[in-house]
Design a protein around this motif. Sequence first.
Motif, mmCIF file in Angstrom:
data_model
loop_
_atom_site.group_PDB
_atom_site.id
_atom_site.type_symbol
_atom_site.label_atom_id
_atom_site.label_comp_id
_atom_site.label_asym_id
_atom_site.label_seq_id
_atom_site.Cartn_x
_atom_site.Cartn_y
_atom_site.Cartn_z
ATOM 1 N N UNK A 78 37.403 -10.149 10.127
ATOM 2 C CA UNK A 78 36.963 -8.921 9.493
ATOM 3 C C UNK A 78 37.969 -7.820 9.814
ATOM 4 N N UNK A 79 38.407 -7.215 8.746
ATOM 5 C CA UNK A 79 39.490 -6.235 8.848
ATOM 6 C C UNK A 79 39.041 -4.930 9.515
ATOM 7 N N UNK A 80 37.867 -4.410 9.171
ATOM 8 C CA UNK A 80 37.420 -3.109 9.673
ATOM 9 C C UNK A 80 36.323 -3.242 10.727
ATOM 10 N N UNK A 81 36.298 -4.317 11.422
ATOM 11 C CA UNK A 81 35.249 -4.570 12.407
ATOM 12 C C UNK A 81 35.390 -3.601 13.590
ATOM 13 N N UNK A 82 34.321 -2.860 13.899
ATOM 14 C CA UNK A 82 34.284 -1.965 15.049
ATOM 15 C C UNK A 82 34.907 -0.599 14.822
ATOM 16 N N UNK A 83 35.511 -0.372 13.684
ATOM 17 C CA UNK A 83 36.157 0.919 13.439
ATOM 18 C C UNK A 83 35.139 2.026 13.163
ATOM 19 N N UNK A 84 34.029 1.700 12.563
ATOM 20 C CA UNK A 84 32.998 2.709 12.285
ATOM 21 C C UNK A 84 32.413 3.243 13.583
ATOM 22 N N UNK A 85 32.143 2.334 14.531
ATOM 23 C CA UNK A 85 31.602 2.770 15.824
ATOM 24 C C UNK A 85 32.624 3.619 16.571
ATOM 25 N N UNK A 86 33.887 3.231 16.523
ATOM 26 C CA UNK A 86 34.949 4.005 17.180
ATOM 27 C C UNK A 86 35.044 5.401 16.552
ATOM 28 N N UNK A 87 34.969 5.487 15.238
ATOM 29 C CA UNK A 87 35.017 6.785 14.557
ATOM 30 C C UNK A 87 33.795 7.628 14.903
ATOM 31 N N UNK A 88 32.630 6.968 15.016
ATOM 32 C CA UNK A 88 31.410 7.704 15.374
ATOM 33 C C UNK A 88 31.514 8.276 16.776
ATOM 34 N N UNK A 89 31.998 7.473 17.730
ATOM 35 C CA UNK A 89 32.152 7.976 19.100
ATOM 36 C C UNK A 89 33.184 9.100 19.168
ATOM 37 N N UNK A 90 34.224 8.991 18.365
ATOM 38 C CA UNK A 90 35.234 10.054 18.328
ATOM 39 C C UNK A 90 34.622 11.353 17.801
ATOM 40 N N UNK A 91 33.819 11.267 16.731
ATOM 41 C CA UNK A 91 33.155 12.458 16.197
ATOM 42 C C UNK A 91 32.170 13.048 17.200
ATOM 43 N N UNK A 92 31.420 12.179 17.873
ATOM 44 C CA UNK A 92 30.453 12.654 18.865
ATOM 45 C C UNK A 92 31.180 13.327 20.026
ATOM 46 N N UNK A 93 32.290 12.759 20.483
ATOM 47 C CA UNK A 93 33.040 13.342 21.589
ATOM 48 C C UNK A 93 33.623 14.707 21.206
ATOM 49 N N UNK A 94 34.185 14.799 20.016
ATOM 50 C CA UNK A 94 34.770 16.070 19.571
ATOM 51 C C UNK A 94 33.693 17.150 19.466
ATOM 52 N N UNK A 95 32.551 16.810 18.911
ATOM 53 C CA UNK A 95 31.479 17.812 18.802
ATOM 54 C C UNK A 95 30.914 18.164 20.166
ATOM 55 N N UNK A 96 30.882 17.199 21.107
ATOM 56 C CA UNK A 96 30.435 17.500 22.465
ATOM 57 C C UNK A 96 31.368 18.498 23.130
ATOM 58 N N UNK A 97 32.656 18.292 22.967
ATOM 59 C CA UNK A 97 33.642 19.220 23.536
ATOM 60 C C UNK A 97 33.457 20.603 22.927
ATOM 61 N N UNK A 98 33.253 20.683 21.631
ATOM 62 C CA UNK A 98 33.055 21.979 20.982
ATOM 63 C C UNK A 98 31.772 22.655 21.456
ATOM 64 N N UNK A 99 30.710 21.879 21.628
ATOM 65 C CA UNK A 99 29.445 22.446 22.097
ATOM 66 C C UNK A 99 29.569 22.943 23.531
#
Length: 74
Positions: free
Chosen positions: A1-22
Amino acid sequence: MKHSGKARKAAFKMIFITLVLVILLPVVGVLGALIGSAMIAVSVFIFLVWVVFALFTLYFFRDPNAACRSVPGS
């Protein structure tokens, strides 16, 4: 599978960035409050220096009555 696990990695990246901003938002607010109170203190000091300057200027450029001695025969 070409995109396996990339969605979770992107979600954690978004959550981390918003946590830093908060987390940074209150920090920036506190710094703004400290800088604001410091600016109030500085502006009060500058106003007091201006008052002293204004009083000195009014004293220095006053128009006193000159007390000249009268010299007989002049």
